[in-house]
Scaffold this motif. Structure first.
Motif, PDB file in Angstrom:
ATOM      1  N   ALA A   1      -2.084  -7.597  -9.871  1.00  0.00           N
ATOM      2  CA  ALA A   1      -1.922  -6.293 -10.482  1.00  0.00           C
ATOM      3  C   ALA A   1      -1.006  -5.424  -9.487  1.00  0.00           C
ATOM      4  N   PHE A   2      -0.909  -5.660  -8.149  1.00  0.00           N
ATOM      5  CA  PHE A   2       0.237  -4.914  -7.652  1.00  0.00           C
ATOM      6  C   PHE A   2       1.197  -5.573  -7.130  1.00  0.00           C
ATOM      7  N   LEU A   3       1.496  -6.891  -7.238  1.00  0.00           N
ATOM      8  CA  LEU A   3       2.732  -7.894  -7.002  1.00  0.00           C
ATOM      9  C   LEU A   3       3.368  -8.410  -8.217  1.00  0.00           C
ATOM     10  N   THR A   4       2.514  -9.384  -8.832  1.00  0.00           N
ATOM     11  CA  THR A   4       3.078 -10.022  -9.926  1.00  0.00           C
ATOM     12  C   THR A   4       3.294  -9.248 -11.189  1.00  0.00           C
ATOM     13  N   PHE A   5       2.512  -8.401 -11.689  1.00  0.00           N
ATOM     14  CA  PHE A   5       2.658  -7.664 -12.750  1.00  0.00           C
ATOM     15  C   PHE A   5       3.938  -6.735 -12.617  1.00  0.00           C
ATOM     16  N   PRO A   6       4.004  -5.703 -11.706  1.00  0.00           N
ATOM     17  CA  PRO A   6       5.090  -4.839 -11.337  1.00  0.00           C
ATOM     18  C   PRO A   6       6.471  -5.762 -11.064  1.00  0.00           C
ATOM     19  N   GLY A   7       6.200  -6.712 -10.273  1.00  0.00           N
ATOM     20  CA  GLY A   7       7.342  -7.156 -10.000  1.00  0.00           C
ATOM     21  C   GLY A   7       8.088  -8.134 -11.190  1.00  0.00           C
ATOM     22  N   THR A   8       7.170  -8.799 -12.049  1.00  0.00           N
ATOM     23  CA  THR A   8       7.628  -9.498 -13.029  1.00  0.00           C
ATOM     24  C   THR A   8       8.302  -8.811 -14.183  1.00  0.00           C
ATOM     25  N   VAL A   9       7.829  -7.573 -14.463  1.00  0.00           N
ATOM     26  CA  VAL A   9       8.240  -6.497 -15.506  1.00  0.00           C
ATOM     27  C   VAL A   9       9.712  -6.249 -14.870  1.00  0.00           C
ATOM     28  N   VAL A  10       9.823  -5.751 -13.607  1.00  0.00           N
ATOM     29  CA  VAL A  10      10.974  -5.226 -13.273  1.00  0.00           C
ATOM     30  C   VAL A  10      12.216  -6.507 -13.200  1.00  0.00           C
TER      31      VAL A  10
ATOM     32  N   ARG B   1      12.128  -9.211 -15.162  1.00  0.00           N
ATOM     33  CA  ARG B   1      12.644  -9.564 -16.427  1.00  0.00           C
ATOM     34  C   ARG B   1      13.712  -8.289 -17.106  1.00  0.00           C
ATOM     35  N   ALA B   2      13.299  -7.126 -16.717  1.00  0.00           N
ATOM     36  CA  ALA B   2      14.126  -6.024 -17.193  1.00  0.00           C
ATOM     37  C   ALA B   2      15.310  -6.014 -16.588  1.00  0.00           C
ATOM     38  N   VAL B   3      15.503  -5.955 -15.413  1.00  0.00           N
ATOM     39  CA  VAL B   3      16.702  -6.058 -14.677  1.00  0.00           C
ATOM     40  C   VAL B   3      17.729  -7.046 -14.457  1.00  0.00           C
ATOM     41  N   ALA B   4      17.100  -8.325 -13.926  1.00  0.00           N
ATOM     42  CA  ALA B   4      17.640  -9.747 -13.758  1.00  0.00           C
ATOM     43  C   ALA B   4      17.795 -10.327 -15.240  1.00  0.00           C
ATOM     44  N   LYS B   5      17.030  -9.974 -16.109  1.00  0.00           N
ATOM     45  CA  LYS B   5      16.924 -10.807 -17.319  1.00  0.00           C
ATOM     46  C   LYS B   5      15.818 -11.899 -17.356  1.00  0.00           C
ATOM     47  N   PRO B   6      15.418 -12.472 -18.519  1.00  0.00           N
ATOM     48  CA  PRO B   6      14.261 -13.289 -18.430  1.00  0.00           C
ATOM     49  C   PRO B   6      14.820 -14.638 -18.033  1.00  0.00           C
ATOM     50  N   GLY B   7      13.981 -15.362 -17.472  1.00  0.00           N
ATOM     51  CA  GLY B   7      14.524 -16.816 -16.720  1.00  0.00           C
ATOM     52  C   GLY B   7      14.143 -17.971 -17.866  1.00  0.00           C
ATOM     53  N   PRO B   8      13.994 -19.236 -17.334  1.00  0.00           N
ATOM     54  CA  PRO B   8      13.859 -20.297 -18.178  1.00  0.00           C
ATOM     55  C   PRO B   8      12.580 -20.426 -18.549  1.00  0.00           C
ATOM     56  N   SER B   9      11.552 -19.899 -18.014  1.00  0.00           N
ATOM     57  CA  SER B   9      10.097 -19.981 -18.432  1.00  0.00           C
ATOM     58  C   SER B   9       9.437 -18.636 -17.650  1.00  0.00           C
ATOM     59  N   LEU B  10       8.198 -18.386 -18.298  1.00  0.00           N
ATOM     60  CA  LEU B  10       7.286 -17.387 -17.767  1.00  0.00           C
ATOM     61  C   LEU B  10       6.982 -17.791 -16.531  1.00  0.00           C
ATOM     62  N   GLY B  11       6.638 -18.930 -16.170  1.00  0.00           N
ATOM     63  CA  GLY B  11       6.105 -19.319 -14.831  1.00  0.00           C
ATOM     64  C   GLY B  11       7.375 -19.058 -13.789  1.00  0.00           C
ATOM     65  N   ASN B  12       8.500 -19.545 -14.119  1.00  0.00           N
ATOM     66  CA  ASN B  12       9.941 -19.188 -13.267  1.00  0.00           C
ATOM     67  C   ASN B  12       9.919 -17.452 -12.888  1.00  0.00           C
ATOM     68  N   ASP B  13       9.677 -16.755 -14.134  1.00  0.00           N
ATOM     69  CA  ASP B  13       9.750 -15.240 -13.898  1.00  0.00           C
ATOM     70  C   ASP B  13       8.578 -14.897 -12.926  1.00  0.00           C
ATOM     71  N   LEU B  14       7.255 -15.415 -13.308  1.00  0.00           N
ATOM     72  CA  LEU B  14       6.133 -15.040 -12.416  1.00  0.00           C
ATOM     73  C   LEU B  14       6.130 -15.046 -10.743  1.00  0.00           C
TER      74      LEU B  14
ATOM     75  N   TRP C   1      30.908  -6.682 -14.890  1.00  0.00           N
ATOM     76  CA  TRP C   1      29.987  -6.026 -13.798  1.00  0.00           C
ATOM     77  C   TRP C   1      28.537  -5.353 -14.546  1.00  0.00           C
ATOM     78  N   ARG C   2      27.552  -5.431 -14.110  1.00  0.00           N
ATOM     79  CA  ARG C   2      26.262  -4.785 -14.681  1.00  0.00           C
ATOM     80  C   ARG C   2      25.737  -3.943 -13.306  1.00  0.00           C
ATOM     81  N   TRP C   3      25.504  -2.734 -13.551  1.00  0.00           N
ATOM     82  CA  TRP C   3      25.180  -1.863 -12.378  1.00  0.00           C
ATOM     83  C   TRP C   3      23.586  -2.040 -12.015  1.00  0.00           C
ATOM     84  N   GLY C   4      22.748  -2.496 -13.087  1.00  0.00           N
ATOM     85  CA  GLY C   4      21.327  -2.632 -12.760  1.00  0.00           C
ATOM     86  C   GLY C   4      20.906  -3.689 -11.764  1.00  0.00           C
ATOM     87  N   PRO C   5      21.689  -4.973 -11.981  1.00  0.00           N
ATOM     88  CA  PRO C   5      21.557  -5.926 -10.965  1.00  0.00           C
ATOM     89  C   PRO C   5      22.045  -5.735  -9.649  1.00  0.00           C
ATOM     90  N   TRP C   6      23.173  -5.070  -9.768  1.00  0.00           N
ATOM     91  CA  TRP C   6      23.703  -4.576  -8.366  1.00  0.00           C
ATOM     92  C   TRP C   6      22.843  -3.539  -7.649  1.00  0.00           C
TER      93      TRP C   6
END
Length: 770
Positions: free
Chosen positions: A69-78, A80-93, A332-337
């Motif tokens: 609830a406090f690490l995986t969920f918030p961290g994965t949301v951010v 995927r939103a900023v660094a963009k989705p990876g090759p799999s859900l497990g990778n993003d988690l 250049w993208r500001w979000g990832p920076w």
């Protein structure tokens, strides 16, 4: 080549988006078995924590809920939103959970600063509402690929599983959570800082009241945050739950980072395997004491001796992904920076030795890009380098008070200290040539370790700034280890901290070398060459033996023999290249690289054996540094006091209270979670308290810098009177006395002045001065 996130998971012949449900668009081609290997590893970790470490079932489940609830969920949301989705859900988690550790730190610090920690429970709810709002406004969600569990997924899970078993056998079985009186000597140090951050910000070094906290303290923020949310005692988190999480995230982070950066599933397994079991070649068995690194043990189980190291390894995984993807990006993208800078701050606060090596890697990539006249790349790398340098300078003041923690330049520092670890028989001395012999062995060991990297560099990697960044960071870690010195051998963390970069770098190098269309026959030959490399090391060790020389006179010749063997192994690999260079039926270069990789991974069977069978020689029992009743006394104070209450004690030493005793006595502050007027006073930068930086003042035997305060503290316990006790109460604000009967104390006098102790057990009495 990494798949385009915009097309990941879109199956051929998929229905038009207008005819598909939201579930179809978000989870195309769902198959939840792709998460099964990771889930099983996590489940096995929880079972071992309960059965071996002695963690309560309810606390294990509560901590798991906290992580989700406090690490995986918030961290994965951010993520995927900023660094963009990876090759799999497990990778993003995996990468998202690591990012969750970064995000929780400023949140907890702000809430602790304004005493609003009760609001922390709204954190995941706020993230959920924010994510739903964004989805509703944009009406689109990046596709999530789950997929099926493949052979490489199970192989990576097996590597992580071995590390968990290694932890259970080497750590938990030796120090379960109820074995509190004989901790590892530095464990109370870590626990005390976490306890202070649990109740205060800004924090102090709580074993000497009023001493500011200048240290890499972010891992203790995580411990304090987890304790605030779950109400699990800090010792349970530090001995088992939190540090086990960081070990899994280190191995899983290497696996996820390699796959994301290469787009090839098998590279994740290679990266995890190198991080968990790789090391510089060791042809004797005893030379691990002087070899550059035994990564299989130092980078994993060392996490339980150094929580700061445990945190920085996974944090570096997401930082390397962010930096490499920024280098590769066309625009250049500001979000990832911004996210990259935030993670840089976390890395700097997690371990002081981490960011300087990353700066060196960025600098190398910038210089080569400038030489090759790539202006866009120079601008990107220049911005990243400037950001890293700025973060480093700010961190030096924010976390470390501008000090160097007694680190200096000494070309023989690491070699001489490593030789001291050998502990030759009394009266034996090493020849003067020993340091340079070890220097040569260091260099050859690093070369053998990095053969895949060297081959990839020669084949064009030197033109790629992303590759140079990874290679330069690891090379800087190795170089810093060889040229720097610290009284506690802490320069080794430059190398150990860069081990994650090495693991991913080797995986990326192999991805560059091994053809995509490799035939199954050539694949078998490559695996055979890796097995051959492993057999070479085993055979050599059987032939030359593993006994350490009895005297110093044969030390240098023995090391030089190791050097010759290493060079012969490297020469044999080159001969293979020359012999097979004209044959098209074998992937020559990959086979040779695999041969050397087998040499690097020669310690893998030993790691597996230790994980599944246990240590060959039982570990000797640690000396109790806490007397009977001590932990209970400290816990009594914690339960009957306020966070701002102050303790005084007569326990300043580990062992006998001789004038030059070991001052690493922190356990009262650790288990009471309260500040102590003067307990021990080691591990405080002498410059912070006005002492010169000398070998003595940087050791555990330094003299106390305020003798009047120490005299007043001890006088109240050894000569109690209205005057001496009143001075503690009125002038210094002391609320409690914790008296250790192993040291000088006038207990009848204390009872006469203060009445009966509030607590008495074993060797300890607790008096209330309020």
């Amino acid at each position: 080549m990494t798949a385009d996130p915009a097309t990941v998971g879109v199956a051929p012949g998929a229905k038009p988006s207008s005819d598909r449900t939201l579930s179809d668009r978000v989870f195309p081609g769902r198959s939840w078995s792709g998460l099964l290997p990771g889930v099983l590893v996590v489940g096995a970790t929880l079972v071992l924590a309960i059965r071996v470490a002695g963690v309560d079932l309810a606390e294990a489940l509560l901590f798991t809920g906290y992580v989700l609830a406090f690490l995986t969920f918030p961290g994965t949301v951010v993520w995927r939103a900023v660094a963009k989705p990876g090759p799999s859900l497990g990778n993003d988690l995996v990468l998202g959970t690591i990012l969750g550790l970064v995000l929780e730190a400023p949140l907890y610090v702000l809430l602790r600063l304004f005493d609003l920690t009760q609001l922390i429970y709204g954190y995941p709810v706020a993230v959920l509402l924010g994510a739903l709002l964004v989805v509703r406004r944009r009406r689109r969600v990046g596709p999530v690929v789950i997929g099926r569990a493949r052979v490489w997924s199970w192989a990576g899970a097996a590597v992580a599983g071995v590390q968990v078993l290694l932890v259970a056998n080497q750590v938990w079985s030796q120090r379960p959570v109820d074995a509190l009186r004989a901790p590892y000597v530095d464990e109370p140090f870590h626990l005390a800082i976490a306890g202070d951050l649990l109740h205060h910000f800004p924090a102090q070094m709580p074993w000497v009241d009023g001493t500011p906290l200048f240290y890499h303290w972010l891992v203790y923020v995580h411990l304090a945050s987890a304790a605030t949310v779950t109400h699990i005692e800090l010792i349970v988190l530090m001995r088992s739950m939190s540090i086990a999480l960081l070990v899994l995230l280190a191995v899983g982070g290497a696996y996820a980072a390699a796959i994301r950066l290469t787009g090839r599933k098998w590279t994740g397994f290679v990266a995890a395997l190198v991080l968990a079991t790789g090391a510089t070649p060791d042809f004797f068995g005893w030379t691990s004491l002087v070899s550059p690194a035994q990564l299989a043990f130092d980078s994993v189980t060392r996490a339980f001796d150094s929580p700061t190291h445990a945190l920085v390894i996974p944090l570096q995984m997401i930082l390397m992904v962010l930096v490499v993807e920024m280098i590769r990006r066309e625009r250049w993208r500001w979000g990832p920076w911004v996210l990259t800078v935030v993670v840089m701050v976390a890395v700097a606060g997690a371990k002081s030795s981490a960011l300087p090596t990353i700066i060196a890697g960025l600098f190398l990539a910038l210089v080569i890009s400038a030489v090759l006249r790539r202006p866009r790349m120079v601008r990107t790398l220049g911005a990243l380098l400037a950001s890293a340098v700025a973060v480093f300078l700010v961190a030096q003041q924010l976390f470390y008070g501008g000090g160097t923690r007694a680190t200096g330049i000494d070309l023989n520092g690491s070699t001489v200290q490593r030789l001291g670890i050998l502990m030759l028989p009394e009266g034996e001395t090493l020849p003067g040539s020993a340091p340079w012999a070890i220097w040569v062995c260091f260099t050859v060991g690093f070369v053998l370790l990095a053969v895949p990297v060297i081959v990839a560099l020669v084949r064009g990697g030197w033109r790629r700034p992303d590759f140079l960044f990874l290679a330069g960071t690891w090379a800087a870690g190795a170089g810093a280890f060889m040229v720097l010195s610290h009284p506690a051998l802490s320069q080794a963390y430059f190398l150990l901290g860069a081990s994650g970069f090495l693991a991913v770098l080797i995986a990326v190098s192999l991805s560059d070398i091994v053809p995509v269309d490799l035939s199954s026959r050539d694949g078998v030959r490559i695996v055979g060459c890796a097995a051959l490399g492993w057999l070479v090391v085993v055979a050599v060790r059987l032939m030359v033996g593993g006994e350490m020389p009895a005297g110093g006179e044969v030390f240098t010749p023995t090391l030089l023999t190791q050097l010759v063997i290493g060079l012969l192994v490297l020469a044999a690999a080159l001969v293979v290249v020359l012999v097979y260079v004209r044959r098209s039926t074998i992937a020559t270069l990959p086979a040779v690289v695999a041969l050397m990789l087998g040499v690097v991974l020669a310690g893998a069977p030993q790691t597996v054996a230790l994980a599944t069978i246990g240590p060959a020689v039982p570990r000797a029992a640690d000396t109790d540094i806490i007397g009977p009743g001590g932990v209970a006394a400290a816990r009594f104070v914690r339960e009957h006091s306020q966070p701002d209450d102050l303790i005084a004690t007569n326990a300043h030493c580990i062992g006998l209270p001789v004038p030059d005793c070991d001052r690493r006595n922190f356990w009262i502050a650790a288990y009471a979670e309260r500040r102590v007027l003067v307990e021990g006073w080691a591990y405080i930068d002498p410059l912070v308290v006005g002492l010169p930086s000398t070998d003595l003042n940087n050791s555990a035997y330094l003299p106390f810098w305020d003798p009047e305060l120490l005299a007043a503290n001890d006088a109240a316990i050894t000569r109690p009177s209205p005057l001496t006790l009143g001075a503690l109460r009125e002038e210094h604000g002391v609320d409690w006395l914790v008296v250790d009967r192993r040291y000088r104390a006038d207990l009848p006098g204390l009872r006469r002045e203060l009445g009966q102790p509030r607590f008495k057990r074993g060797l300890y009495s607790v008096f209330d001065l309020r």
